[in-house]
Write a protein that holds these residues in place. Sequence first.
Motif, PDB file in Angstrom:
ATOM      1  N   ASP A   8       0.903  -1.058   0.233  1.00  0.00           N
ATOM      2  CA  ASP A   8      -0.146  -0.002  -0.061  1.00  0.00           C
ATOM      3  C   ASP A   8       0.916   1.251   0.009  1.00  0.00           C
ATOM      4  O   ASP A   8       1.822   1.499   0.666  1.00  0.00           O
ATOM      5  N   VAL A   9       0.755   2.290  -1.030  1.00  0.00           N
ATOM      6  CA  VAL A   9       1.397   3.529  -0.848  1.00  0.00           C
ATOM      7  C   VAL A   9       0.603   4.550  -0.909  1.00  0.00           C
ATOM      8  O   VAL A   9      -0.770   4.584  -1.220  1.00  0.00           O
ATOM      9  N   GLU A  10       0.820   5.613  -0.289  1.00  0.00           N
ATOM     10  CA  GLU A  10       0.371   7.114  -0.387  1.00  0.00           C
ATOM     11  C   GLU A  10       0.964   8.018  -1.340  1.00  0.00           C
ATOM     12  O   GLU A  10       2.409   7.738  -1.230  1.00  0.00           O
ATOM     13  N   THR A  11       0.818   8.696  -1.771  1.00  0.00           N
ATOM     14  CA  THR A  11       1.300   9.620  -2.839  1.00  0.00           C
ATOM     15  C   THR A  11       0.965  11.410  -2.190  1.00  0.00           C
ATOM     16  O   THR A  11      -0.029  11.523  -1.757  1.00  0.00           O
ATOM     17  N   PRO A  12       2.002  12.273  -2.554  1.00  0.00           N
ATOM     18  CA  PRO A  12       1.771  13.652  -2.127  1.00  0.00           C
ATOM     19  C   PRO A  12       1.075  14.368  -3.091  1.00  0.00           C
ATOM     20  O   PRO A  12       0.556  15.506  -2.667  1.00  0.00           O
ATOM     21  N   ASN A  13       0.911  13.960  -4.299  1.00  0.00           N
ATOM     22  CA  ASN A  13       0.049  14.669  -5.194  1.00  0.00           C
ATOM     23  C   ASN A  13      -0.553  13.926  -6.368  1.00  0.00           C
ATOM     24  O   ASN A  13      -0.389  12.746  -6.572  1.00  0.00           O
ATOM     25  N   ALA A  14      -1.184  14.491  -7.387  1.00  0.00           N
ATOM     26  CA  ALA A  14      -2.136  13.702  -8.362  1.00  0.00           C
ATOM     27  C   ALA A  14      -1.106  13.211  -9.577  1.00  0.00           C
ATOM     28  O   ALA A  14      -1.519  12.250 -10.274  1.00  0.00           O
ATOM     29  N   ALA A  15       0.158  13.589  -9.436  1.00  0.00           N
ATOM     30  CA  ALA A  15       1.188  13.172 -10.514  1.00  0.00           C
ATOM     31  C   ALA A  15       1.431  11.401 -10.156  1.00  0.00           C
ATOM     32  O   ALA A  15       1.667  10.865 -11.279  1.00  0.00           O
ATOM     33  N   ASN A  16       1.175  10.996  -9.020  1.00  0.00           N
ATOM     34  CA  ASN A  16       1.341   9.733  -8.724  1.00  0.00           C
ATOM     35  C   ASN A  16       2.395   8.946  -9.018  1.00  0.00           C
ATOM     36  O   ASN A  16       2.540   7.881  -9.395  1.00  0.00           O
ATOM     37  N   ILE A  19       6.271   8.737  -3.828  1.00  0.00           N
ATOM     38  CA  ILE A  19       5.288   8.341  -2.546  1.00  0.00           C
ATOM     39  C   ILE A  19       5.842   9.045  -1.483  1.00  0.00           C
ATOM     40  O   ILE A  19       6.693   9.287  -1.197  1.00  0.00           O
ATOM     41  N   SER A  20       4.684   9.093  -0.577  1.00  0.00           N
ATOM     42  CA  SER A  20       4.815   9.788   0.645  1.00  0.00           C
ATOM     43  C   SER A  20       4.848   8.846   1.770  1.00  0.00           C
ATOM     44  O   SER A  20       5.350   9.066   3.095  1.00  0.00           O
ATOM     45  N   ALA A  21       4.332   7.602   1.742  1.00  0.00           N
ATOM     46  CA  ALA A  21       4.533   6.510   2.650  1.00  0.00           C
ATOM     47  C   ALA A  21       4.344   5.155   1.896  1.00  0.00           C
ATOM     48  O   ALA A  21       3.770   5.097   0.679  1.00  0.00           O
ATOM     49  N   ILE A  22       4.776   4.116   2.409  1.00  0.00           N
ATOM     50  CA  ILE A  22       4.611   2.692   2.024  1.00  0.00           C
ATOM     51  C   ILE A  22       4.610   1.745   3.076  1.00  0.00           C
ATOM     52  O   ILE A  22       5.134   1.832   4.198  1.00  0.00           O
ATOM     53  N   GLY A  23       3.574   0.866   2.862  1.00  0.00           N
ATOM     54  CA  GLY A  23       3.467  -0.306   3.796  1.00  0.00           C
ATOM     55  C   GLY A  23       3.468  -1.608   3.157  1.00  0.00           C
ATOM     56  O   GLY A  23       2.855  -1.833   1.879  1.00  0.00           O
ATOM     57  N   ILE A  24       4.060  -2.517   3.514  1.00  0.00           N
ATOM     58  CA  ILE A  24       4.456  -3.867   3.072  1.00  0.00           C
ATOM     59  C   ILE A  24       4.027  -4.859   4.196  1.00  0.00           C
ATOM     60  O   ILE A  24       4.674  -4.817   5.219  1.00  0.00           O
ATOM     61  N   CYS A  25       3.168  -5.926   3.514  1.00  0.00           N
ATOM     62  CA  CYS A  25       3.111  -6.937   4.633  1.00  0.00           C
ATOM     63  C   CYS A  25       3.263  -8.249   3.655  1.00  0.00           C
ATOM     64  O   CYS A  25       2.858  -8.326   2.790  1.00  0.00           O
ATOM     65  N   THR A  26       4.187  -9.299   4.556  1.00  0.00           N
ATOM     66  CA  THR A  26       4.233 -10.681   3.822  1.00  0.00           C
ATOM     67  C   THR A  26       3.216 -11.565   4.507  1.00  0.00           C
ATOM     68  O   THR A  26       3.319 -11.471   5.793  1.00  0.00           O
ATOM     69  N   TYR A  37       6.739  -0.510   7.529  1.00  0.00           N
ATOM     70  CA  TYR A  37       5.978   0.767   7.164  1.00  0.00           C
ATOM     71  C   TYR A  37       6.898   1.811   7.437  1.00  0.00           C
ATOM     72  O   TYR A  37       7.746   1.936   8.243  1.00  0.00           O
ATOM     73  N   SER A  38       7.042   2.898   6.518  1.00  0.00           N
ATOM     74  CA  SER A  38       7.761   3.970   6.592  1.00  0.00           C
ATOM     75  C   SER A  38       7.178   5.146   5.968  1.00  0.00           C
ATOM     76  O   SER A  38       6.518   5.148   4.934  1.00  0.00           O
ATOM     77  N   LEU A  39       7.288   6.219   6.420  1.00  0.00           N
ATOM     78  CA  LEU A  39       7.028   7.467   5.631  1.00  0.00           C
ATOM     79  C   LEU A  39       8.177   7.632   4.966  1.00  0.00           C
ATOM     80  O   LEU A  39       9.360   7.037   5.051  1.00  0.00           O
ATOM     81  N   VAL A  40       8.101   8.432   3.445  1.00  0.00           N
ATOM     82  CA  VAL A  40       8.978   8.831   2.535  1.00  0.00           C
ATOM     83  C   VAL A  40       9.021  10.020   2.094  1.00  0.00           C
ATOM     84  O   VAL A  40       7.932  10.626   1.915  1.00  0.00           O
ATOM     85  N   ASP A  41      10.309  10.679   2.103  1.00  0.00           N
ATOM     86  CA  ASP A  41      10.334  12.020   1.682  1.00  0.00           C
ATOM     87  C   ASP A  41      10.346  11.824   0.246  1.00  0.00           C
ATOM     88  O   ASP A  41      11.016  11.268  -0.602  1.00  0.00           O
TER      89      ASP A  41
END
Length: 107
Positions: A8-16, A19-26, A37-41
């Motif tokens: 699952d990722v989050e994006t900071p704007n509509a350009a997509n 990413i501003s965050a990423i979550g990964i589950c195995t 999980y990490s916030l991402v610059d």
Amino acid sequence: MDRYIAIDVETPNAANDRISAIGICTIEDGTIASHFYSLVDPETYFAPFNVQLTGITPGMVQGQPTFGELWPFIRPILESGVPVAHFATFDPVSYTHLRAHETLRHL
């Protein structure tokens, strides 16, 4: 053994394309084996709509790793199973745009 990688990722704007965050589950044999999980610059601007939608602000990502800095850690996780996405029409497209951007940036 079945192994799935939920992303699952989050994006900071509509350009997509960042990413501003990423979550990964195995998931192994139907059980969550690990999670990350990490916030991402994103190294770009935040649109007000995305801030309202995700709750992630520019201040929250200051000092957080960039995708390029996270990639050596998350790549083996992402390649270790069958990928699945929370929002299958959004997450993989954002991830693909991000990888293309990162590849071009390092040429």
